[in-house]
Design a protein around this motif. Structure first.
Motif, short mmCIF file in Angstrom:
data_model
loop_
_atom_site.label_atom_id
_atom_site.label_comp_id
_atom_site.label_asym_id
_atom_site.label_seq_id
_atom_site.Cartn_x
_atom_site.Cartn_y
_atom_site.Cartn_z
N LEU A 206 0.79 -1.23 0.00
CA LEU A 206 0.00 0.00 0.00
C LEU A 206 0.82 1.28 0.00
O LEU A 206 0.27 2.37 -0.11
CB LEU A 206 -0.97 0.01 1.18
CG LEU A 206 -2.29 -0.69 0.88
CD1 LEU A 206 -3.03 -1.04 2.16
CD2 LEU A 206 -3.16 0.18 -0.01
N PHE B 123 -5.41 5.94 -0.37
CA PHE B 123 -5.74 5.15 0.81
C PHE B 123 -7.23 5.21 1.11
O PHE B 123 -7.85 4.20 1.47
CB PHE B 123 -4.93 5.65 2.01
CG PHE B 123 -4.96 4.74 3.21
CD1 PHE B 123 -4.80 3.37 3.07
CD2 PHE B 123 -5.16 5.26 4.48
CE1 PHE B 123 -4.83 2.52 4.17
CE2 PHE B 123 -5.19 4.42 5.59
CZ PHE B 123 -5.03 3.05 5.44
N PHE C 11 -8.90 2.94 -1.39
CA PHE C 11 -8.66 1.55 -1.00
C PHE C 11 -9.64 1.12 0.10
O PHE C 11 -10.28 0.06 0.02
CB PHE C 11 -7.22 1.38 -0.52
CG PHE C 11 -6.91 0.01 0.04
CD1 PHE C 11 -6.49 -1.01 -0.80
CD2 PHE C 11 -7.05 -0.26 1.40
CE1 PHE C 11 -6.21 -2.27 -0.28
CE2 PHE C 11 -6.78 -1.52 1.92
CZ PHE C 11 -6.37 -2.52 1.07
#
Length: 367
Positions: A158, A197, A200
């Motif tokens: 990530l 993020f 995600f």
């Protein structure tokens, strides 16, 4: 740079493959095992001993680490099942995800042997069945059916961004965030990570069941400074190698000025802020660990210890960065780039003990 087309680890089983140069990443996986076990224990008991479990490893890459993760997950569930006194083994479906150019063939060729080894590792009287599938695609998009996943795992993935940040100013002489980068470059990197993020988490929130667990380990930093040495130094050494080649006329300066690594190493605070902002998950655990650069590959006894450490870390970084360098600068300079990069790493490691910082977060999908 279209990140989805060029971002991948070196495939195959060659000297510079990720498969043969990912011992450091394997150590990080082992370091986070207690957190994974806790998450799985809580999941399994909260689900009242489910007959089926669906899991996903996002950014799985290829090589031994990929199926090591699968093995660890299945073994953990089997031990938890016995510890909690439930006699029936669940069927487990594990999805392995990465970008389309990942070496999935390498994984699939190993699955049959893995299945046999797994059967011999499981505790007596276990009838656990594990089914493995590959899912190509960016984890910054939806990948799975709504409310289908019980457990999501990701390690060292990530920090990779969906795209190179759009910058108002040239990041001159650098390939990543640096102390000499314009403030607008730092801002662009930070905002790209925050956006990615959040995306995600929103995607996983749709795909996970209520009460599902997720454990993410991200290459990060402890400092609030995004340009701190702990997260930027490894790329500064590559930038130094490229700048030396520019000075010698081996690479055009414009080529370097248009090359930026699509990565961001967040602090624990940035990770927790992102989870809280998205709002679908509760953080159960947030942990920071460190791993030394010298925890990278198997020993090469033909080298001195000092040379060996630099050589191994150089191969580890080449397995990660070569596809990016190759796509931007061309094949003709790759060998020279990584020869110089490895030498710079060796010099650095002879002077100090450099470390990488890992941010691990475990969370539960809200009801």
């Amino acid at each position: 740079m279209d990140v989805s087309d060029v971002l991948r680890m070196n495939g195959g089983n060659g000297d510079y493959s990720y498969s043969n140069n990912s011992l450091l990443q394997r150590k990080v996986i082992s370091m986070t095992k207690p957190i994974i076990d806790d998450a799985l224990t809580n999941l399994y008991s909260a689900m009242n001993f489910p007959k089926t479990l669906i899991m996903a490893d996002l950014g799985c890459s290829s090589g031994p680490n990929t199926l090591l993760v699968v093995s660890e997950l299945v073994n953990s569930i089997d031990k938890i099942r016995l510890k909690l006194g439930n006699g029936e083994s669940p069927e487990i479906q594990i999805y392995l995800n990465d970008l389309p150019h990942n070496d999935f063939n390498n994984i699939f060729l190993s699955v049959s042997k893995f299945q046999k080894n797994l059967a011999s590792q499981l505790v007596a009287n276990s009838s656990s069945s594990c089914y493995v599938s590959g899912v190509p695609g960016s984890f910054y998009t939806r990948l799975f059916l709504r409310k289908s996943l019980h457990f999501v795992y990701s390690s060292y993935s990530l920090m990779w961004l969906s795209q190179v940040p759009k910058m108002m100013n040239t990041n001159k002489g650098n390939i990543y965030m640096s102390t000499t980068s314009p403030p607008s470059v730092i801002k662009a990197y930070r905002e790209q990570f925050q956006s990615d993020f959040l995306t995600f988490l929103k995607c996983r929130a749709e795909e996970m069941v209520s009460g599902g667990r997720m454990v993410l380990t991200i290459l990060g930093r402890q400092s609030d400074d995004p340009c701190s040495k702990e997260c930027c130094y490894v790329w500064d050494l590559l930038a130094a190698s490229l700048n030396d080649m520019i000075a010698e006329g081996l690479i055009e300066e414009e080529k370097l000025d248009s090359f930026n690594i699509p990565q961001y190493t967040p602090s624990p605070k940035e990770v927790s802020n992102g989870v809280e902002k998205e709002g679908s998950f509760v953080i159960d655990c947030l942990q920071v660990t460190e791993v030394n650069w010298d925890a990278c590959t198997d020993s090469n006894h033909s080298l001195s210890e000092e040379d060996e450490q630099g050589y191994n870390m150089g191969k580890c970084m080449r397995a990660v960065a070569e596809p990016l360098v190759l796509s931007h600068f061309g094949e003709s300079v790759v060998e020279e780039v990584f020869k110089r990069y490895t030498n710079n790493i060796k010099i650095s490691m002879s002077k100090e003990k450099a470390k990488l910082v890992n941010v691990t977060v475990a969370m539960t999908r809200k009801g």
